[in-house]
Design a protein around this motif. Sequence first.
Motif, PDB file in Angstrom:
ATOM      1  N   ALA A  92       0.939  -1.053   0.031  1.00 10.86           N
ATOM      2  CA  ALA A  92      -0.062   0.329  -0.001  1.00 10.86           C
ATOM      3  C   ALA A  92       0.851   1.239   0.102  1.00 10.86           C
ATOM      4  CB  ALA A  92      -1.000  -0.047   1.308  1.00 10.86           C
ATOM      5  N   ARG A  93       0.432   2.244  -0.851  1.00 14.83           N
ATOM      6  CA  ARG A  93       1.051   3.316  -0.493  1.00 14.83           C
ATOM      7  C   ARG A  93       0.619   4.386   0.394  1.00 14.83           C
ATOM      8  NH1 ARG A  93      -0.806   3.661  -6.093  1.00 14.83           N
ATOM      9  NH2 ARG A  93      -2.112   5.574  -5.489  1.00 14.83           N
ATOM     10  N   GLU A  94       1.279   5.662   0.577  1.00 22.06           N
ATOM     11  CA  GLU A  94       0.979   6.384   1.754  1.00 22.06           C
ATOM     12  C   GLU A  94      -0.672   6.865   1.336  1.00 22.06           C
ATOM     13  OE1 GLU A  94       2.552  10.608   3.566  1.00 22.06           O
ATOM     14  OE2 GLU A  94       3.932   9.006   2.817  1.00 22.06           O
ATOM     15  N   GLU A  95      -0.812   7.198   0.246  1.00 22.44           N
ATOM     16  CA  GLU A  95      -2.084   7.743   0.033  1.00 22.44           C
ATOM     17  C   GLU A  95      -3.262   6.687   0.272  1.00 22.44           C
ATOM     18  OE1 GLU A  95       0.151   7.492  -2.587  1.00 22.44           O
ATOM     19  OE2 GLU A  95       1.008   9.448  -2.663  1.00 22.44           O
ATOM     20  N   GLN A  96      -3.042   5.463  -0.051  1.00 26.29           N
ATOM     21  CA  GLN A  96      -4.065   4.457   0.379  1.00 26.29           C
ATOM     22  C   GLN A  96      -3.955   4.387   1.817  1.00 26.29           C
ATOM     23  OE1 GLN A  96      -2.291   1.585  -1.990  1.00 26.29           O
ATOM     24  NE2 GLN A  96      -3.974   1.382  -3.316  1.00 26.29           N
ATOM     25  N   LEU A  97      -3.059   4.466   2.594  1.00 26.65           N
ATOM     26  CA  LEU A  97      -3.176   4.170   4.109  1.00 26.65           C
ATOM     27  C   LEU A  97      -3.671   5.108   4.901  1.00 26.65           C
ATOM     28  CD1 LEU A  97       0.387   2.770   4.619  1.00 26.65           C
ATOM     29  CD2 LEU A  97      -1.727   1.547   4.601  1.00 26.65           C
ATOM     30  N   SER A  98      -3.855   6.504   4.411  1.00 25.25           N
ATOM     31  CA  SER A  98      -4.610   7.587   4.925  1.00 25.25           C
ATOM     32  C   SER A  98      -6.114   7.625   4.674  1.00 25.25           C
ATOM     33  CB  SER A  98      -4.078   8.863   4.583  1.00 25.25           C
ATOM     34  OG  SER A  98      -4.105   9.208   3.154  1.00 25.25           O
ATOM     35  N   GLY A 121      -8.641  14.636  -2.028  1.00 19.84           N
ATOM     36  CA  GLY A 121      -7.581  15.076  -2.604  1.00 19.84           C
ATOM     37  C   GLY A 121      -6.347  14.239  -3.163  1.00 19.84           C
ATOM     38  N   LYS A 122      -6.613  12.939  -2.995  1.00 16.07           N
ATOM     39  CA  LYS A 122      -5.627  11.966  -3.234  1.00 16.07           C
ATOM     40  C   LYS A 122      -6.081  11.032  -4.601  1.00 16.07           C
ATOM     41  CE  LYS A 122      -3.733  12.437   1.243  1.00 16.07           C
ATOM     42  NZ  LYS A 122      -4.337  12.057   2.727  1.00 16.07           N
ATOM     43  N   ILE A 123      -5.451  10.701  -5.263  1.00 17.91           N
ATOM     44  CA  ILE A 123      -5.712   9.739  -6.278  1.00 17.91           C
ATOM     45  C   ILE A 123      -5.243   8.485  -6.052  1.00 17.91           C
ATOM     46  CG2 ILE A 123      -5.558   9.131  -8.656  1.00 17.91           C
ATOM     47  CD1 ILE A 123      -5.172  11.788  -9.347  1.00 17.91           C
ATOM     48  N   VAL A 124      -6.347   7.573  -5.705  1.00 21.10           N
ATOM     49  CA  VAL A 124      -6.066   6.128  -5.107  1.00 21.10           C
ATOM     50  C   VAL A 124      -6.826   5.185  -6.102  1.00 21.10           C
ATOM     51  CG1 VAL A 124      -5.482   6.416  -2.892  1.00 21.10           C
ATOM     52  CG2 VAL A 124      -8.001   6.358  -3.538  1.00 21.10           C
ATOM     53  N   GLU A 125      -6.254   3.929  -6.171  1.00 19.56           N
ATOM     54  CA  GLU A 125      -7.081   2.692  -7.024  1.00 19.56           C
ATOM     55  C   GLU A 125      -8.321   2.295  -5.867  1.00 19.56           C
ATOM     56  OE1 GLU A 125      -5.357  -0.445  -9.596  1.00 19.56           O
ATOM     57  OE2 GLU A 125      -5.403  -1.087  -7.622  1.00 19.56           O
ATOM     58  N   VAL A 126      -9.444   1.951  -6.408  1.00 17.61           N
ATOM     59  CA  VAL A 126     -10.574   1.738  -5.625  1.00 17.61           C
ATOM     60  C   VAL A 126     -11.261   0.483  -6.141  1.00 17.61           C
ATOM     61  CG1 VAL A 126     -10.770   3.909  -4.416  1.00 17.61           C
ATOM     62  CG2 VAL A 126     -12.003   3.256  -6.712  1.00 17.61           C
ATOM     63  N   LYS A 127     -12.264  -0.119  -5.339  1.00 17.45           N
ATOM     64  CA  LYS A 127     -12.968  -1.245  -5.917  1.00 17.45           C
ATOM     65  C   LYS A 127     -14.286  -0.999  -5.594  1.00 17.45           C
ATOM     66  CE  LYS A 127     -14.100  -6.144  -5.284  1.00 17.45           C
ATOM     67  NZ  LYS A 127     -13.806  -7.304  -4.490  1.00 17.45           N
ATOM     68  N   SER A 128     -15.223  -1.001  -6.734  1.00 12.58           N
ATOM     69  CA  SER A 128     -16.543  -0.547  -6.460  1.00 12.58           C
ATOM     70  C   SER A 128     -17.324  -1.806  -5.871  1.00 12.58           C
ATOM     71  CB  SER A 128     -17.022  -0.473  -7.809  1.00 12.58           C
ATOM     72  OG  SER A 128     -18.535  -0.089  -7.548  1.00 12.58           O
ATOM     73  N   ALA A 129     -18.313  -1.581  -4.939  1.00 14.69           N
ATOM     74  CA  ALA A 129     -19.113  -2.361  -4.226  1.00 14.69           C
ATOM     75  C   ALA A 129     -20.350  -2.641  -4.924  1.00 14.69           C
ATOM     76  CB  ALA A 129     -19.333  -2.160  -2.638  1.00 14.69           C
ATOM     77  N   VAL A 141     -16.443   5.875   0.959  1.00 15.89           N
ATOM     78  CA  VAL A 141     -15.435   4.608   1.156  1.00 15.89           C
ATOM     79  C   VAL A 141     -16.188   3.773   2.106  1.00 15.89           C
ATOM     80  CG1 VAL A 141     -13.353   4.076   2.168  1.00 15.89           C
ATOM     81  CG2 VAL A 141     -13.582   6.037   0.749  1.00 15.89           C
ATOM     82  N   VAL A 142     -16.440   2.751   1.884  1.00 12.10           N
ATOM     83  CA  VAL A 142     -17.256   1.686   2.552  1.00 12.10           C
ATOM     84  C   VAL A 142     -16.182   0.849   3.265  1.00 12.10           C
ATOM     85  CG1 VAL A 142     -18.821  -0.466   2.512  1.00 12.10           C
ATOM     86  CG2 VAL A 142     -18.863   1.403   0.769  1.00 12.10           C
ATOM     87  N   ARG A 143     -15.232   0.469   3.017  1.00 12.48           N
ATOM     88  CA  ARG A 143     -14.381  -0.365   3.636  1.00 12.48           C
ATOM     89  C   ARG A 143     -12.766  -0.159   3.170  1.00 12.48           C
ATOM     90  NH1 ARG A 143     -15.036  -6.760   2.975  1.00 12.48           N
ATOM     91  NH2 ARG A 143     -15.149  -5.879   1.170  1.00 12.48           N
ATOM     92  N   VAL A 144     -11.969  -0.260   4.211  1.00 10.27           N
ATOM     93  CA  VAL A 144     -10.590   0.010   3.770  1.00 10.27           C
ATOM     94  C   VAL A 144      -9.633  -1.100   4.401  1.00 10.27           C
ATOM     95  CG1 VAL A 144      -8.313   1.513   4.000  1.00 10.27           C
ATOM     96  CG2 VAL A 144     -10.661   2.300   3.781  1.00 10.27           C
ATOM     97  N   GLU A 145      -9.089  -1.810   3.380  1.00 10.67           N
ATOM     98  CA  GLU A 145      -8.072  -2.842   3.964  1.00 10.67           C
ATOM     99  C   GLU A 145      -6.707  -2.281   3.638  1.00 10.67           C
ATOM    100  OE1 GLU A 145      -9.255  -6.524   2.001  1.00 10.67           O
ATOM    101  OE2 GLU A 145     -11.197  -6.502   2.812  1.00 10.67           O
ATOM    102  N   GLU A 146      -5.444  -3.109   3.660  1.00  5.24           N
ATOM    103  CA  GLU A 146      -4.338  -2.467   3.454  1.00  5.24           C
ATOM    104  C   GLU A 146      -3.957  -2.099   2.105  1.00  5.24           C
ATOM    105  OE1 GLU A 146      -0.784  -4.348   4.605  1.00  5.24           O
ATOM    106  OE2 GLU A 146      -1.387  -4.753   6.584  1.00  5.24           O
ATOM    107  N   VAL A 147      -4.355  -2.635   1.042  1.00  2.89           N
ATOM    108  CA  VAL A 147      -4.204  -2.482  -0.149  1.00  2.89           C
ATOM    109  C   VAL A 147      -5.349  -2.132  -1.233  1.00  2.89           C
ATOM    110  CG1 VAL A 147      -3.040  -3.078  -2.283  1.00  2.89           C
ATOM    111  CG2 VAL A 147      -2.267  -3.897  -0.043  1.00  2.89           C
ATOM    112  N   LEU A 148      -6.504  -2.605  -0.553  1.00  6.44           N
ATOM    113  CA  LEU A 148      -7.842  -2.556  -1.486  1.00  6.44           C
ATOM    114  C   LEU A 148      -8.775  -1.527  -0.474  1.00  6.44           C
ATOM    115  CD1 LEU A 148      -9.555  -3.841  -3.635  1.00  6.44           C
ATOM    116  CD2 LEU A 148     -10.418  -5.175  -1.964  1.00  6.44           C
ATOM    117  N   ILE A 149      -9.334  -0.684  -1.468  1.00  2.22           N
ATOM    118  CA  ILE A 149     -10.274   0.645  -0.887  1.00  2.22           C
ATOM    119  C   ILE A 149     -11.465   0.240  -1.524  1.00  2.22           C
ATOM    120  CG2 ILE A 149     -11.029   2.821  -0.665  1.00  2.22           C
ATOM    121  CD1 ILE A 149      -7.842   3.361  -0.749  1.00  2.22           C
TER     122      ILE A 149
END
Length: 154
Positions: A92-98, A121-129, A141-149
């Motif tokens: 995970a990148r710093e943006e994803q962890l925040s 204000g941060k561009i991150v990779e996400v998964k649609s529920a 944002v519904v759920r945040v795991e280490e690498v998956l938002i």
Amino acid sequence: MDILIIVFLFAFCFILAVIEIFFIPGISVAGIGAICCLVVANVLTFSAYGAAIGLTVVGISLILCGFLFYWIMHSRTLDKYSLHKSIDSTAAREEQLSIRPGDEGVAITRLALIGNAEINGKIVEVKSADGFLDEGTPIIVVRVEEVLITVKKR
């Protein structure tokens, strides 16, 4: 003369086995050579001294191989060569962890289950529920795991 060749083969088998275990681990030329030397030494014993002595030598060599295996597995020698570190890094990148659940943003690309979004204000990779979401769709944002938002439509 036969006994010298047989003893030499057993000694060479032991040396190759030690090389295989401690210096070149894995199935390599040394391990295959050790097995070949052991087999040839036992075959030569059978052919030179008969079945009774041949079976005795095979039994002794099997017992010695078993003791060698037991000693290697229960000695502290292999602890020096074993890995004692654990991997504690993340992809995970710093943006994803925040990013936290409840944060809001906008889909930058079409979320065909996975895509990019701008959140806080941060561009991150996400998964649609919610399945497929078009570009520019407001998301939360519904759920945040280490690498998956995971996000859904707002």
